[in-house]
Design a protein around this motif. Structure first.
Motif, PDB file in Angstrom:
ATOM      1  N   PHE A   1     -23.582  -0.855  17.950  1.00 43.42           N
ATOM      2  CA  PHE A   1     -23.269  -0.249  16.774  1.00 43.42           C
ATOM      3  C   PHE A   1     -23.494  -1.200  15.508  1.00 43.42           C
ATOM      4  CE2 PHE A   1     -20.459   1.634  19.799  1.00 43.42           C
ATOM      5  CZ  PHE A   1     -20.838   3.153  19.443  1.00 43.42           C
ATOM      6  N   GLY A   2     -24.271  -0.928  14.568  1.00 46.66           N
ATOM      7  CA  GLY A   2     -24.565  -1.788  13.576  1.00 46.66           C
ATOM      8  C   GLY A   2     -24.885  -1.176  12.060  1.00 46.66           C
ATOM      9  N   GLY A   3     -25.808  -1.758  11.356  1.00 46.19           N
ATOM     10  CA  GLY A   3     -25.782  -1.304   9.939  1.00 46.19           C
ATOM     11  C   GLY A   3     -24.899  -2.170   8.998  1.00 46.19           C
ATOM     12  N   THR A   4     -25.374  -2.293   7.779  1.00 46.80           N
ATOM     13  CA  THR A   4     -24.626  -3.184   7.059  1.00 46.80           C
ATOM     14  C   THR A   4     -23.340  -2.671   6.689  1.00 46.80           C
ATOM     15  OG1 THR A   4     -25.855  -2.173   5.100  1.00 46.80           O
ATOM     16  CG2 THR A   4     -26.528  -4.426   5.859  1.00 46.80           C
ATOM     17  N   ALA A   5     -23.194  -1.303   6.305  1.00 42.15           N
ATOM     18  CA  ALA A   5     -21.945  -0.581   5.962  1.00 42.15           C
ATOM     19  C   ALA A   5     -20.952  -0.676   7.089  1.00 42.15           C
ATOM     20  CB  ALA A   5     -22.166   0.605   5.452  1.00 42.15           C
ATOM     21  N   GLY A   6     -21.509  -0.361   8.390  1.00 42.37           N
ATOM     22  CA  GLY A   6     -20.486  -0.572   9.588  1.00 42.37           C
ATOM     23  C   GLY A   6     -19.979  -1.681   9.796  1.00 42.37           C
ATOM     24  N   ASN A   7     -20.971  -2.756   9.610  1.00 43.37           N
ATOM     25  CA  ASN A   7     -20.496  -4.349  10.085  1.00 43.37           C
ATOM     26  C   ASN A   7     -19.442  -4.753   9.072  1.00 43.37           C
ATOM     27  OD1 ASN A   7     -22.463  -4.066  12.182  1.00 43.37           O
ATOM     28  ND2 ASN A   7     -23.773  -5.235  10.948  1.00 43.37           N
ATOM     29  N   ILE A   8     -19.720  -4.605   7.534  1.00 46.82           N
ATOM     30  CA  ILE A   8     -18.993  -4.913   6.782  1.00 46.82           C
ATOM     31  C   ILE A   8     -17.522  -4.231   6.916  1.00 46.82           C
ATOM     32  CG2 ILE A   8     -18.312  -4.947   4.342  1.00 46.82           C
ATOM     33  CD1 ILE A   8     -21.310  -5.455   3.990  1.00 46.82           C
ATOM     34  N   ALA A   9     -17.401  -2.905   7.104  1.00 46.44           N
ATOM     35  CA  ALA A   9     -16.177  -2.109   7.306  1.00 46.44           C
ATOM     36  C   ALA A   9     -15.574  -2.550   8.479  1.00 46.44           C
ATOM     37  CB  ALA A   9     -16.638  -0.947   7.384  1.00 46.44           C
ATOM     38  N   TYR A  10     -16.342  -2.976   9.392  1.00 44.61           N
ATOM     39  CA  TYR A  10     -15.429  -3.372  10.832  1.00 44.61           C
ATOM     40  C   TYR A  10     -14.551  -4.789  10.612  1.00 44.61           C
ATOM     41  CZ  TYR A  10     -14.877  -5.204  15.519  1.00 44.61           C
ATOM     42  OH  TYR A  10     -14.696  -5.720  16.622  1.00 44.61           O
ATOM     43  N   ASN A  11     -15.269  -5.661   9.826  1.00 46.02           N
ATOM     44  CA  ASN A  11     -14.699  -6.788   9.733  1.00 46.02           C
ATOM     45  C   ASN A  11     -13.590  -6.485   8.588  1.00 46.02           C
ATOM     46  OD1 ASN A  11     -16.105  -9.516  11.007  1.00 46.02           O
ATOM     47  ND2 ASN A  11     -17.903  -7.806  10.232  1.00 46.02           N
ATOM     48  N   LEU A  12     -13.715  -5.943   7.634  1.00 42.08           N
ATOM     49  CA  LEU A  12     -12.615  -5.649   6.592  1.00 42.08           C
ATOM     50  C   LEU A  12     -11.555  -4.896   7.117  1.00 42.08           C
ATOM     51  CD1 LEU A  12     -12.126  -6.259   3.676  1.00 42.08           C
ATOM     52  CD2 LEU A  12     -13.244  -3.767   2.986  1.00 42.08           C
ATOM     53  N   LYS A  13     -11.883  -4.035   8.096  1.00 38.33           N
ATOM     54  CA  LYS A  13     -10.481  -3.516   8.801  1.00 38.33           C
ATOM     55  C   LYS A  13      -9.965  -4.567   9.709  1.00 38.33           C
ATOM     56  CE  LYS A  13      -8.464   0.340   9.802  1.00 38.33           C
ATOM     57  NZ  LYS A  13      -7.666   1.057   8.546  1.00 38.33           N
ATOM     58  N   LEU A  14     -10.468  -5.395  10.043  1.00 39.13           N
ATOM     59  CA  LEU A  14      -9.952  -6.201  11.396  1.00 39.13           C
ATOM     60  C   LEU A  14      -9.167  -7.291  10.257  1.00 39.13           C
ATOM     61  CD1 LEU A  14     -12.382  -7.671  13.714  1.00 39.13           C
ATOM     62  CD2 LEU A  14     -10.570  -6.189  14.107  1.00 39.13           C
ATOM     63  N   LEU A  15      -9.313  -7.397   9.027  1.00 40.57           N
ATOM     64  CA  LEU A  15      -8.501  -8.240   8.204  1.00 40.57           C
ATOM     65  C   LEU A  15      -7.206  -7.517   7.601  1.00 40.57           C
ATOM     66  CD1 LEU A  15     -11.540  -9.771   5.988  1.00 40.57           C
ATOM     67  CD2 LEU A  15      -9.595 -11.176   7.232  1.00 40.57           C
TER      68      LEU A  15
END
Length: 311
Positions: free
Chosen positions: A46-60
């Motif tokens: 799973f990738g894409g810039t929006a998906g990757n940024i959202a994944y990390n921000l959710k972990l935070l």
């Protein structure tokens, strides 16, 4: 705090060729190239810039809102977002199209041959920033060209501060268009290669460009990053990774740290250090969304790296 993340959602199909391309591509025959590579090892990420940024921000512990266009094949990603608790209110399906996808073949020398199909991403202009409510900050990451232009103006019209992150989409724009983005944006983030291209296309130095935004962030891989503000340059060290496995998605992890720090009005030193740490955690795992952490483990890693408390 809601962060609106405008960018791509994509599937990355990664294949490993257990040999070297140079053994199979004859320089004198490149004008009539026809090759086939056996790739017994393959994975889909799973990738894409929006998906990757959202994944990390959710972990935070952040509240990411993804704004993207996807295709009929999006169902597996949809299930993933539901599992992660990331809203899909502004993820719109374009019927009759595929979700953006990259097909990457890597050889034993880490050379890569990549084919990218934008698919539904090209219709990103069908989304509108005004449709998202209670947004505190935004980011424009690589997406469809028309959508990036439109969303920048819409963020400005709505009075929502945003980061301009052109990434691999930077070559799509000429100098005048890039300056227009910068005039609209509050912050900008690029890597060192993109920074050089940005200067060549606009005719301005990084210091000059920094006067037009609140901060210009330049990431430099293992050499850390620089945050240019109007009156100073903040040097951010890199964080040694436990292993260097896969750089895919490191920049997106870094940008999630930027968003979180800006949202919470942290100093640029602290914001940059958090972003740097996230990039280090990501590079130790294969794929852009397979690393994980919680607030306690992140605080411990931050304390060890910078000898100061995170929270």
């Amino acid at each position: 705090m809601n962060a609106l993340i405008c960018g791509s959602m994509a599937f990355d199909t990664i294949m490993v060729f257990q040999d070297r391309f140079r053994h199979h591509i004859l320089p004198e025959k490149v004008h009539m190239l026809s090759v086939s590579f056996l790739v017994p090892e393959m994975r889909r990420e799973f990738g894409g810039t929006a998906g990757n940024i959202a994944y990390n921000l959710k972990l935070l512990g952040g509240e990411p809102l993804i704004m993207a266009t996807v295709g009929d094949d999006f169902a597996p990603y949809q299930i993933r977002l539901e599992t992660l608790g990331i809203p899909q209110t502004h993820v719109h399906r374009i019927h009759g199209s595929f979700t953006a996808q990259a097909f990457i073949t890597t050889d034993l020398d880490d050379n890569q041959i990549t084919a990218f199909h934008p698919g539904a991403m090209a219709e990103s202009h069908l989304n509108h920033v005004a449709d998202a409510k209670a947004v505190d900050i935004g980011i424009i990451a690589p997406d469809g060209r028309q959508g990036m232009i439109q969303h920048a103006q819409e963020f400005k019209d709505a009075g929502i501060p945003f980061i301009f992150d052109p990434g691999q989409g930077l070559p799509l724009f000429n100098g005048e268009e890039l300056l227009s983005f910068i005039e609209l944006a509050d912050y900008m983030a690029v890597n060192d290669y993109e920074a050089q291209l940005l200067q060549e296309r606009t005719g301005l130095t990084l210091s000059e460009l920094a006067t037009r935004v609140k901060a210009l962030v330049v990431t430099r891989g293992a050499d850390g990053s620089d945050i240019y503000t109007e009156d100073r340059v903040v040097k951010i060290p890199s964080v040694p990774a436990t292993a260097v496995v896969d750089p895919t998605g490191c920049g997106d992890a870094y940008r999630a740290g930027l968003i979180y720090g800006i949202e919470h009005e942290w100093s640029w030193e602290k914001t940059g250090r958090l972003a740097s740490l996230l990039g280090s955690l990501k590079i130790a795992c294969r794929g852009p969304q397979n690393h994980t952490f919680d607030r306690d483990s992140l605080a411990t890693a931050y304390q060890a790296a910078f000898n100061e408390a995170l929270w």
